[in-house]
Write an enzyme that holds these catalytic residues in place. Structure first.
Site, mmCIF file in Angstrom:
data_model
loop_
_atom_site.group_PDB
_atom_site.id
_atom_site.type_symbol
_atom_site.label_atom_id
_atom_site.label_comp_id
_atom_site.label_asym_id
_atom_site.label_seq_id
_atom_site.Cartn_x
_atom_site.Cartn_y
_atom_site.Cartn_z
ATOM 1 N N PHE A 107 111.518 88.524 62.672
ATOM 2 C CA PHE A 107 111.543 88.208 61.234
ATOM 3 C C PHE A 107 112.905 88.496 60.618
ATOM 4 C CE2 PHE A 107 106.928 89.488 61.785
ATOM 5 C CZ PHE A 107 106.524 88.194 62.016
ATOM 6 N N TRP A 138 108.922 85.070 53.721
ATOM 7 C CA TRP A 138 110.006 85.903 54.253
ATOM 8 C C TRP A 138 109.833 86.103 55.757
ATOM 9 C CZ3 TRP A 138 109.650 90.958 56.402
ATOM 10 C CH2 TRP A 138 110.869 91.597 56.623
ATOM 11 N N HIS A 139 108.571 86.142 56.198
ATOM 12 C CA HIS A 139 108.314 86.342 57.618
ATOM 13 C C HIS A 139 108.637 85.103 58.446
ATOM 14 C CE1 HIS A 139 105.923 89.679 55.932
ATOM 15 N NE2 HIS A 139 106.227 90.279 57.059
ATOM 16 N N GLY A 140 108.570 83.942 57.828
ATOM 17 C CA GLY A 140 108.884 82.738 58.594
ATOM 18 C C GLY A 140 108.409 81.493 57.873
#
Lengths: 352, 466
Positions: free
Chosen positions: B466, B319-321
């Site tokens: 994000f 989800w962060h990258g």
């Protein structure tokens, strides 16, 4: 939560207003600085129209003293001044004149003036320009015992470039020490916010670098003395400031070099136009300062002169080279300008 | 427009009194606060206003269909369509170019790239949108009025970087005018000023002077400096992120709204499970309720529980990258959570006296979290392993570990051990001051924060990416 002391919205609003007015009156110079750093537009105009006269009044009433005292106590060298003084970068009209290579100094004569530690510009009419090695000559053979001292500085563009240059130097075991000192949000067009002339003199004295890599331009989309960005007058003044700052870096060490790295090709207008003119101005400054070199990263990191997010490295891998803003390089992408800078250094220095 | 700037101060100085002035006239207040929120978002990039508006319309339509249709098949189709569109949007902006480029590189193809800029806050408002349609489908949240949902989706204090507020927590607060006589202003001021200190004094200073140099050129630093940078990043990311959400909560309180807390002294955690109850709590709850439990949670036996923990944390990382560093970060937490769960049953589990056990557990938890942060912070795997490799390196000091930096790191960690009631007592004392004294003291605090931060501007918040 129910035990929280409660007040009325009206009272909270009053407290906020008093707090903001207090902070504003005690920090008018800071607000002016913040306004100067804002993007052009009605908000900025409104803020500056309000903050400038207030700063004058606050200065007259000595209301900026607490902030100045705090800055002095905390050791911030670049304390705010709301007195409207002309900065060194603006004052140095004498440095408009191109300087021809001076005659050799007489043996026994005093050494070239060392960089000022007081933060003042160091070239004067009475102090001749130190003799510099001819352009293109190898100025130093760096070894592990006597490594090349490299200072990478400038605005936020310089941060990752410097870090990647340090990585390249370390990976190839080159005899060089890289020091990175980014000054985010700075440029040559707003010396009242940050005076690179002062900074250059201080850095030269503090670090005594052999080479200064100056990466600058991301914050320079401002008029100069009323001349709009990109006009001939703007270009001439910007070039003059490049020369002035370069001389401040070089003063005190005739062998020192400044490699001035122009900004890359950005994604969108108006920066495309602004960055192109900045690169032109830096190029124009080079012949006037022996020891100043121009490093073009815009061309080699573009797609035939046009912006590209992705670049291909030597191994054939495609690298997402730019950040979302379309101006800065990403950390992995910064290796491309770093390689260009290193190649430029190898053209003049023998490393190992 | 970010919170600790003059631009935002001007914006909020206009919006706050206007909001309270319009509050009794709800028909004016609702479009007013919606316009303010959209203006706030447009200040970052006006193009993405349409994305936010589109997301709002699509999810409200889906929620309407889910509520009004009796057929479960239709309701489920609407739910899946909304979630697909939400995740599709996130995927296009966040992962498509990365995926496309990876495929191009590995297969020698030449796939086109969209070169899309990640819209600010898209990860946060997409998660909120998903929670809304799922909760409506589950019957846990009633269908909101269109304008109420639009306000919930775009409310500027939480729009860009959380906390991830659920519709069930926010929309009921829109049922009528907020009470202007019941504002916990002291708590709000404490959160906002504390957030400014955390961000401008602690996070930015540690980040600039210690973390960036070490993670930029690990080879140039010895073991002591590297270790301090690892601890420093733990402090930096906590102070940076919690500062933003603290300020968001404080600003919302001043506007009359309550958000859930997002951090609760995370580095005092006794286990990773405890850590995730204290760190980014609104994301933890989201991952638990909309990912971990639907996957089966801990209902299918040990192996399935471990699998679900791993999947949840790996997806939380992604989800962060789209990067292996985030996958490993999630993986470390997933493995850690699984080991914790299995630990009591292990034959070699050491029996330690309780006080010692608690201390050891806290130290181990903190260091596992720090290890994971190395991967979270590093721009690539090579840098992460280089940093870890330098932890035991000798060599000269470069002088970046100054007494001031050490004090900042130690103080930021020590503050988490201050007893809970201390803040409340300070707030009680603050409200006993006359109004002008409250205002002047806050104004002087703002001046000190500006001076200590050195007037160098505010670095972007870490979670904005994000």
């Amino acid at each position: 939560m129910s035990e929280e002391p409660l007040t009325t919205a009206r009272q909270a609003g009053r407290v906020i207003r008093i707090a903001l007015i207090t902070a504003l009156l005690l920090n008018t110079a800071g607000v002016v600085r913040a306004g100067l750093g804002m993007q052009p537009g009605p908000t900025r105009d409104l803020l500056l129209a309000f903050a400038h006269p207030l700063d004058t009044v606050a200065g007259a009433l000595d209301l900026n003293r607490p902030r100045s005292s705090l800055d002095a106590m905390l050791g911030h060298p670049d304390s705010l001044t709301g007195d409207g003084h002309r900065t060194h970068l603006e004052q140095d009209a004498d440095r408009l004149q191109p300087v021809a290579e001076p005659p050799p100094t007489t043996p026994g004569a005093p050494a070239a003036n060392t960089a000022a530690t007081s933060g003042t510009a160091s070239t004067t009419d009475s102090a001749p320009e130190p003799r510099l090695a001819p352009v293109g000559a190898a100025v130093r053979h760096a070894t592990a015992d006597d490594p090349l001292r490299i200072l990478v500085t400038g605005d936020s563009l310089s941060d990752f470039d410097g870090q990647q240059l340090a990585r390249l130097v370390a990976a190839d075991h080159l005899p060089a020490e890289v020091r990175v000192q980014a000054r985010n949000g700075t440029g040559l067009t707003q010396p009242s916010v940050f005076d690179w002339s002062d900074e250059a003199a201080q850095d030269a004295a503090a670090f005594d670098p052999d080479v200064v890599i100056m990466v600058l331009g991301a914050n320079d989309g401002w008029p100069l003395h009323g001349a709009d960005v990109g006009s001939n007058a703007w270009n001439a003044e910007y070039a003059r400031r490049v020369e002035a700052v370069s001389r401040d870096f070089i003063a005190g060490d005739p062998q020192r070099r400044v490699y001035w790295v122009g900004p890359p090709v950005p994604r969108s207008a108006p920066w495309i136009h602004i960055f192109a003119r900045i690169n032109d101005a830096v190029r124009a400054a080079v012949p006037n300062v022996p020891g100043l070199r121009y490093v073009d990263v815009a061309g080699p990191t573009s797609d035939h002169g046009h912006y590209t997010d992705y670049l291909t490295d030597a191994a054939g891998h495609r690298v997402l080279a730019r950040q979302h803003d379309g101006i800065h390089f990403s950390f992995p992408g910064s290796v491309f300008p770093a390689r260009i800078i290193l190649a430029a250094l190898r053209g003049e220095y023998t490393l190992g | 427009m970010i919170f600790p700037t003059v631009q935002f101060a001007l914006f909020f100085a206009v919006v706050l009194p206007l909001s309270w002035a319009l509050m009794p006239r709800q028909r004016l207040w609702r479009p007013g606060i919606l316009a303010a929120s959209y203006y706030f978002y447009a200040a970052a990039d006006w193009h993405y206003v349409f994305l936010l508006a589109g997301s709002t319309v699509v999810n409200q339509l889906a929620a309407t269909v889910i509520t009004r249709q009796a057929s479960e098949k239709v309701r489920r189709t609407a739910l899946i369509a909304a979630i697909t569109l939400d995740l599709g949007t996130l995927g296009v902006f966040k992962y498509l170019d990365f995926f496309s480029d990876s495929v191009s590189s590995s297969l020698g193809l030449s796939l086109g790239l969209l070169h899309l800029v990640l819209p600010v806050g898209v990860s946060f408002y997409t998660f909120q949108a998903i929670s809304y349609v799922v909760d409506v489908h589950r019957g846990r949240t009633p269908l909101a009025k269109p304008l109420d949902y639009a306000i919930y989706a775009s409310f500027f204090p939480h729009l860009v970087a959380g906390p991830i507020v659920r519709a069930s927590e926010f929309v009921p607060q829109l049922s009528g005018p907020r009470d202007p006589n019941r504002i916990p202003a002291a708590r709000a001021f404490g959160l906002i000023v504390g957030g400014l200190v955390k961000k401008m004094v602690v996070a930015d200073m540690i980040g600039t002077k210690l973390v960036e140099p070490v993670f930029g050129t690990p080879q140039a630093h010895n073991g002591t400096e590297t270790l301090m940078a690892v601890y420093g990043y733990a402090v930096q990311i906590y102070c940076d992120f919690s500062a933003y959400t603290d300020m968001a909560i404080g600003l919302a309180l001043l506007l009359g709204f309550r958000f859930p807390d997002n951090f609760d002294r995370p580095y005092t955690a006794r286990s990773l499970q405890d850590f995730w109850r204290r760190w980014h709590m609104t994301l933890s709850r989201w991952l638990r309720d909309y990912l971990y439990i639907p996957l089966g949670g801990n209902r299918g036996g040990s192996l399935k529980t471990y699998r679900n923990l791993m999947l949840t944390m790996l997806l939380g990382g992604l989800w962060h990258g789209a990067a292996w560093t985030f996958v490993i970060w999630g993986g470390i937490h997933g493995v850690g959570l699984a080991v914790e769960r299995a630990w009591p049953a292990m034959p070699f589990a050491i029996r330690i006296p309780q006080p010692v056990k608690t201390t050891v557990a806290r130290i181990v938890t903190f260091h596992v979290v720090c290890l994971a942060w190395v991967f979270f912070r590093a721009p690539d795997l090579g840098t992460a392993f280089a940093v870890l490799g330098r932890l035991f390196a000798g060599g000269p000091s470069t002088g970046i570990v100054t007494p001031a930096i050490v004090v900042l790191i130690a103080a930021a960690l020590a503050v988490q051990w201050i007893p809970r009631g201390t803040g409340a007592r300070l707030r009680e004392a603050f409200v006993t001051l006359p109004v002008y004294a409250q205002g002047v003291s806050l104004g002087v605090l703002l001046l000190v924060i500006a001076a200590v931060s050195g007037g160098q501007g505010v670095a972007p918040f870490i979670y904005f990416r994000f």
